[in-house]
Structure formats: C-alpha cells, structure tokens
Design a protein around this motif. Structure first.
Motif, PDB file in Angstrom:
ATOM      1  N   TYR A 113       0.830  -1.210   0.000  1.00  0.00           N
ATOM      2  CA  TYR A 113       0.000   0.000   0.000  1.00  0.00           C
ATOM      3  C   TYR A 113       0.866   1.262   0.000  1.00  0.00           C
ATOM      4  CZ  TYR A 113      -3.847  -3.135   1.227  1.00  0.00           C
ATOM      5  OH  TYR A 113      -4.782  -4.146   1.218  1.00  0.00           O
ATOM      6  N   ASP A 114       1.937   1.228   0.763  1.00  0.00           N
ATOM      7  CA  ASP A 114       2.784   2.418   0.884  1.00  0.00           C
ATOM      8  C   ASP A 114       3.461   2.787  -0.431  1.00  0.00           C
ATOM      9  OD1 ASP A 114       2.074   2.591   3.514  1.00  0.00           O
ATOM     10  OD2 ASP A 114       3.970   1.815   4.316  1.00  0.00           O
ATOM     11  N   ILE A 115       3.834   1.785  -1.239  1.00  0.00           N
ATOM     12  CA  ILE A 115       4.539   2.085  -2.489  1.00  0.00           C
ATOM     13  C   ILE A 115       3.627   2.825  -3.461  1.00  0.00           C
ATOM     14  CG2 ILE A 115       4.007  -0.133  -3.606  1.00  0.00           C
ATOM     15  CD1 ILE A 115       7.329   1.820  -3.855  1.00  0.00           C
ATOM     16  N   VAL A 116       2.350   2.476  -3.464  1.00  0.00           N
ATOM     17  CA  VAL A 116       1.400   3.182  -4.330  1.00  0.00           C
ATOM     18  C   VAL A 116       1.190   4.604  -3.820  1.00  0.00           C
ATOM     19  CG1 VAL A 116      -0.962   3.213  -5.229  1.00  0.00           C
ATOM     20  CG2 VAL A 116       0.259   1.042  -5.015  1.00  0.00           C
ATOM     21  N   ALA A 117       1.047   4.742  -2.503  1.00  0.00           N
ATOM     22  CA  ALA A 117       0.873   6.074  -1.918  1.00  0.00           C
ATOM     23  C   ALA A 117       2.096   6.952  -2.179  1.00  0.00           C
ATOM     24  CB  ALA A 117       0.611   5.942  -0.414  1.00  0.00           C
ATOM     25  N   ALA A 118       3.281   6.351  -2.089  1.00  0.00           N
ATOM     26  CA  ALA A 118       4.514   7.107  -2.339  1.00  0.00           C
ATOM     27  C   ALA A 118       4.598   7.549  -3.794  1.00  0.00           C
ATOM     28  CB  ALA A 118       5.727   6.255  -1.973  1.00  0.00           C
ATOM     29  N   TYR A 119       4.179   6.680  -4.695  1.00  0.00           N
ATOM     30  CA  TYR A 119       4.176   7.047  -6.110  1.00  0.00           C
ATOM     31  C   TYR A 119       3.232   8.210  -6.362  1.00  0.00           C
ATOM     32  CZ  TYR A 119       2.776   6.945 -10.993  1.00  0.00           C
ATOM     33  OH  TYR A 119       2.453   7.308 -12.277  1.00  0.00           O
ATOM     34  N   ARG A 120       2.046   8.109  -5.821  1.00  0.00           N
ATOM     35  CA  ARG A 120       1.063   9.185  -6.008  1.00  0.00           C
ATOM     36  C   ARG A 120       1.599  10.507  -5.459  1.00  0.00           C
ATOM     37  NH1 ARG A 120      -2.950  11.755  -3.356  1.00  0.00           N
ATOM     38  NH2 ARG A 120      -4.775  12.388  -4.592  1.00  0.00           N
ATOM     39  N   ALA A 121       2.239  10.441  -4.307  1.00  0.00           N
ATOM     40  CA  ALA A 121       2.785  11.658  -3.696  1.00  0.00           C
ATOM     41  C   ALA A 121       3.924  12.253  -4.516  1.00  0.00           C
ATOM     42  CB  ALA A 121       3.270  11.338  -2.282  1.00  0.00           C
ATOM     43  N   SER A 122       4.596  11.421  -5.299  1.00  0.00           N
ATOM     44  CA  SER A 122       5.730  11.904  -6.092  1.00  0.00           C
ATOM     45  C   SER A 122       5.288  12.676  -7.334  1.00  0.00           C
ATOM     46  CB  SER A 122       6.602  10.720  -6.534  1.00  0.00           C
ATOM     47  OG  SER A 122       5.967   9.976  -7.568  1.00  0.00           O
ATOM     48  N   LEU A 123       4.024  12.556  -7.706  1.00  0.00           N
ATOM     49  CA  LEU A 123       3.530  13.169  -8.927  1.00  0.00           C
ATOM     50  C   LEU A 123       3.267  14.661  -8.740  1.00  0.00           C
ATOM     51  CD1 LEU A 123       0.933  10.435 -10.007  1.00  0.00           C
ATOM     52  CD2 LEU A 123       3.255  10.758 -10.906  1.00  0.00           C
ATOM     53  N   SER A 124       3.317  15.372  -9.824  1.00  0.00           N
ATOM     54  CA  SER A 124       2.907  16.778  -9.781  1.00  0.00           C
ATOM     55  C   SER A 124       1.402  16.846  -9.518  1.00  0.00           C
ATOM     56  CB  SER A 124       3.221  17.461 -11.113  1.00  0.00           C
ATOM     57  OG  SER A 124       2.403  16.918 -12.147  1.00  0.00           O
ATOM     58  N   GLU A 125       0.921  18.015  -9.147  1.00  0.00           N
ATOM     59  CA  GLU A 125      -0.510  18.157  -8.855  1.00  0.00           C
ATOM     60  C   GLU A 125      -1.360  17.783 -10.072  1.00  0.00           C
ATOM     61  OE1 GLU A 125      -3.714  21.620  -7.454  1.00  0.00           O
ATOM     62  OE2 GLU A 125      -1.545  21.977  -7.326  1.00  0.00           O
ATOM     63  N   ASN A 126      -0.913  18.189 -11.248  1.00  0.00           N
ATOM     64  CA  ASN A 126      -1.678  17.884 -12.459  1.00  0.00           C
ATOM     65  C   ASN A 126      -1.664  16.386 -12.762  1.00  0.00           C
ATOM     66  OD1 ASN A 126      -3.096  18.756 -14.962  1.00  0.00           O
ATOM     67  ND2 ASN A 126      -1.270  17.916 -15.947  1.00  0.00           N
ATOM     68  N   ASP A 127      -0.488  15.752 -12.665  1.00  0.00           N
ATOM     69  CA  ASP A 127      -0.397  14.320 -12.937  1.00  0.00           C
ATOM     70  C   ASP A 127      -1.153  13.508 -11.898  1.00  0.00           C
ATOM     71  OD1 ASP A 127       1.100  14.706 -15.197  1.00  0.00           O
ATOM     72  OD2 ASP A 127       3.034  14.358 -14.222  1.00  0.00           O
ATOM     73  N   ARG A 128      -1.174  13.995 -10.666  1.00  0.00           N
ATOM     74  CA  ARG A 128      -1.917  13.301  -9.612  1.00  0.00           C
ATOM     75  C   ARG A 128      -3.410  13.354  -9.907  1.00  0.00           C
ATOM     76  NH1 ARG A 128       1.071  15.010  -5.757  1.00  0.00           N
ATOM     77  NH2 ARG A 128      -0.093  16.885  -5.260  1.00  0.00           N
ATOM     78  N   ARG A 129      -3.864  14.496 -10.395  1.00  0.00           N
ATOM     79  CA  ARG A 129      -5.282  14.637 -10.750  1.00  0.00           C
ATOM     80  C   ARG A 129      -5.655  13.713 -11.913  1.00  0.00           C
ATOM     81  NH1 ARG A 129      -5.185  19.539 -11.546  1.00  0.00           N
ATOM     82  NH2 ARG A 129      -5.098  19.612 -13.828  1.00  0.00           N
TER      83      ARG A 129
END
Length: 313
Positions: A113-129
């Motif tokens: 679970y943490d690896i997915v959360a870490a990936y999401r956090a690494s993205l820019s705001e636009n890429d996360r959206r």
C-alpha cells in the motif's frame, strides 16, 4: 462530375492512380476497384506510395517508378500482419512488466500500500489529478469496477497495476526502478516507451510501413544497439542506416523488449513461430521489390533480426 469535397468513385480512384503511373499488370483495374470497394480504402492504401520514387523529369515526370497496384496491396497486408503481431507482443510485455515490478517489490520487502501512496505523492498536482481521474473512471468499468470500488480508499500495488493504463504503468515502472536504484529497469523503461507508442499506433490501425525512409530524433537504446551489433549479418553501416528510420527503430525495440522482459519460454516459442511466419510473408513477393531498394533492404533488416532473436527450436 465529382462534386467539390465529394468522395471519388472507385472508378475515379483507379483512373487517378493510373494517371500517376501506378500499373495494373499484376492486378487489373476491375480487381483493383473490387479491392478498394470491399477490402481497403483509397487513402489508407495509397499511403504506401511514399516508399516509391517519382520520375524527376521527362514525359513521365511526377509519375511513380515501377509501382504496381498489387505492390500497394501486398504492403498493406504485411502492415496489417505487423499490427496484429505488435498487439500480441505488447500485451505480453505489459503483463511481464507488471510481474517484474511485483518480483522486485517482494524481494525488497516493500509495503504493497505504501509504495502506491509514495508514487502518487511523487507526482505533480496535475499528474496526480489525471491519475485519480483515471482510477475514478474505472469504478464504472464492467471488468475492473468491483476492484476499483473495493479499494477506492487505499490501493495495494497488485490492484493498482490492474487498474492503470499502460502509460501510467510505465510511469510507475520508472518510479519503482528509481526508488530501488535498478539500472537495468531504468534502461528498459525507455524501450517500453517505444513499445507503448508502437502499441498505440497498431491499436488505432495506423499505417506502420508506409514510409520506410522516415527519420526520427531519437537514438536507438544502448542495450538494443548492443544486441543488434552482436548480429554478424548486420554490418555497421547497414544497421545504422536502417535504425535511422523511426518506424524500424521502434519495431526492433519492441522485438528486443519482448525478448528481454518476458520470462515465459512458451511465449517466446509462440512468438518465434509467429514472427518467422511473418518474415516469410514479408518475402513472399520478393520479386515485387527487387528494384525497390528501400523496401527490399528494410524487409531484409527485419528478417535478419527475427532470424537471430526468434529462431525456431
């Protein structure tokens, strides 16, 4: 008379091709009209004319040199077979890229679970959206909607990999490679980008072999170049010349990536059989291209790569 902006009749299409120097000795005009009406459209078929030269001057100025309608039909058929082949190999590559990620994460003792959360956090705001929107859309998908709904609040990696597009998979692949300092995976990432581009072109039924002289800005991947250099039947000058065509570069990169990332012997054997059959199909009408160096040498290049990387056992 043809209306401005209207569609040409098949009779007019054939007449126009004849005026441009296209011959109908191998497939007569009646058969050509039948083909254009029921098997392929004029725009798509005539795209392959780019592989042929035109007379620069004289009575035939502007007409194609030794181009038969049957040649276009043959190229369109070979192109179709390559698109089918690309789709199958891209599916294998995508599946085994996921397996490679999971094997690495298991070996490193990563939290799913943490690896997915870490990936999401690494993205820019636009890429996360964009990622969140993609995952949200999957909640209404008949095939993966139940998974998306069940894990909407927190995604384990094995579910995440089943929900994301190929593009997002590659982004995650790179993130994992960089997180765990996997040099080989970082190199493979760039090959996978080419695989995605080629897969998308094939999925949209785009012509692949309609311009075998088309150059490109990207250099061949170092690992691919090294593997090709090991093939004695590909002299350096010839190899560099063919890799200067972006389409051929992407095709051999796909062939390399499948060989490098897919770990199933049975899949390799299956693709070897299919690729050998495709190579034979490319050479079924060698007489058509005996005086067309661009096509003849491009097919020879692909055939040598297939023979060396996908030999039958």
């Amino acid at each position: 008379m043809q209306k401005p902006g209207g569609l040409l009749s098949v009779e007019a299409q054939v007449a126009y091709l004849a005026a441009k120097g296209v011959g109908f000795a191998l497939m007569d005009e009646a058969a050509a009209m039948q083909y254009l009406q029921y098997h392929n459209n004029y725009f798509k078929l005539t795209a392959y004319r780019k592989n042929y030269q035109k007379h620069p001057g004289g009575a035939k100025a502007g007409q194609y040199v030794r181009l038969e309608f049957a040649h276009l039909v043959d190229l369109a058929t070979i192109d179709m077979e390559w698109r089918y082949q690309i789709m199958q190999m891209a599916l294998d590559i995508e599946h085994h890229a996921k397996l490679q990620i999971l094997r690495l994460l298991e070996a490193k003792g990563a939290d799913a679970y943490d690896i997915v959360a870490a990936y999401r956090a690494s993205l820019s705001e636009n890429d996360r959206r964009i990622l969140d929107d993609e995952l949200q859309r999957n909640r209404g998908n008949v095939y993966c909607g139940a998974l998306a709904e069940k894990y909407a609040q927190r995604l384990p990696v094995w579910v995440f990999l089943e929900l994301v597009s190929f593009g997002k998979l590659l982004s995650f692949y790179r993130f994992v490679a960089e997180t765990y300092h996997q040099r080989a995976m970082k190199n493979m990432f760039y090959c996978l980008l080419d695989c995605k581009t080629l897969r998308n072109a094939a999925a949209h039924n785009s012509c692949l072999l309609n311009d075998l002289s088309a150059g490109g800005a990207r250099r061949v991947n170092a690992d691919v170049a090294q593997a090709l250099a090991a093939i004695e039947a590909l002299p350096k000058t010839f190899r560099r010349q063919k890799l200067g065509c972006e389409r051929l570069r992407q095709l051999v990169t796909l062939l390399y990536a499948h060989r490098a990332i897919v770990t199933s012997d049975s899949l390799h054997q299956r693709e070897a059989e299919r690729l050998q059959a495709l190579s034979a199909r490319m050479h079924a009408h060698d007489d058509y291209y005996s005086e067309q160096d661009l096509i003849r040498t491009s097919f020879a290049f692909l055939g040598v790569v297939i023979d060396n990387w996908y030999a039958l056992r």
